[in-house]
Each structure stands twice: as structure tokens, then as C-alpha cells.
Design an enzyme around this catalytic site. Sequence first.
Site, PDB file in Angstrom:
ATOM      1  CG  ASP A 129      -0.185  -0.010   2.460  1.00  0.00           C
ATOM      2  OD1 ASP A 129       0.865   0.226   2.595  1.00  0.00           O
ATOM      3  OD2 ASP A 129      -0.980  -0.455   3.538  1.00  0.00           O
ATOM      4  CE  LYS A 130      -0.012   8.686  -0.006  1.00  0.00           C
ATOM      5  NZ  LYS A 130      -0.790   9.691  -0.014  1.00  0.00           N
TER       6      LYS A 130
END
Length: 137
Positions: free
Chosen positions: A15-16
Site C-alpha cells: 500500500d502507500k
Amino acid sequence: MISKSIVNVRYAETDKMGIVHHSVYPIWYELARTDLSKQAGFSYAKMEEVGIMTPLVELNCKYYSPAYYDDDLIVTATVSKLSPVKIVFSYEVYREGSDKPINTGYTVHALVNKEMNPINTKKLYPEIYSIMEKMMN
């Protein structure tokens, strides 16, 4: 019998924050489950060819610590329970070099025919059932 599959975390699986997304672990479970089946000498493809399907009916996944981009992981799989109509696989995910799992889980699969009706694999496919028994701890 326990299979050990090596996974290197790809950027697309994070994810980010650079942490492996929770949805990726079941994909790795499938990788390890497929490797276990091949190790036992009877691939999923062969099972489907003879008419045995294994639809997922339950998934459990516990997260203890995160995995990150470019981590090298080991995903283990084993058969923890077996009946003529159901098979349960258990999984553990380790960071390479560690003996403490970062994730554990299990999946429950029905044993059905191509029409998705439950079958008694022990009675109809005794050789295949015997292979599944060998995959147990």
C-alpha cells in the site's frame, strides 16, 4: 507434509505505506497450497481433470506484524483436517531468517464434483484421498 514457498514482496503488493496489503496473503496461501499439492504428487489441475473441485467455503487470516516491499518471505502450507467431503489447509508466513510467523491462517474447501455437488472422495477416489491424507501433518 509441509510445503515451503518463497515469496519476494513486489511493489504492487504494498500500500502507500510500503506495507503488504491484507488482501495479498490469501493469494500467497493459494501459492503454498498449490505447491503442497504438487509436492504430494497430485496437482490441482489433475484433480480438476478427474472431476474434483475444491471451492473455498471459509478463510481465516491473522496478522501479527507487517511485511514490506522487497521482504523475502516463506509461506508454509499443510493439511490440518480432512474428511471425505472437506479439506482444511493451514498456513504460516515468516520473514526469511525468522522462526516467528508474521501471519497465520487457514482455508476450508469443500470437495465437490463439476456440478458443485458434494462428493465422498474417500469412496469415489480412494487413491486421491490417500494422497490428501499424506499431506496431513
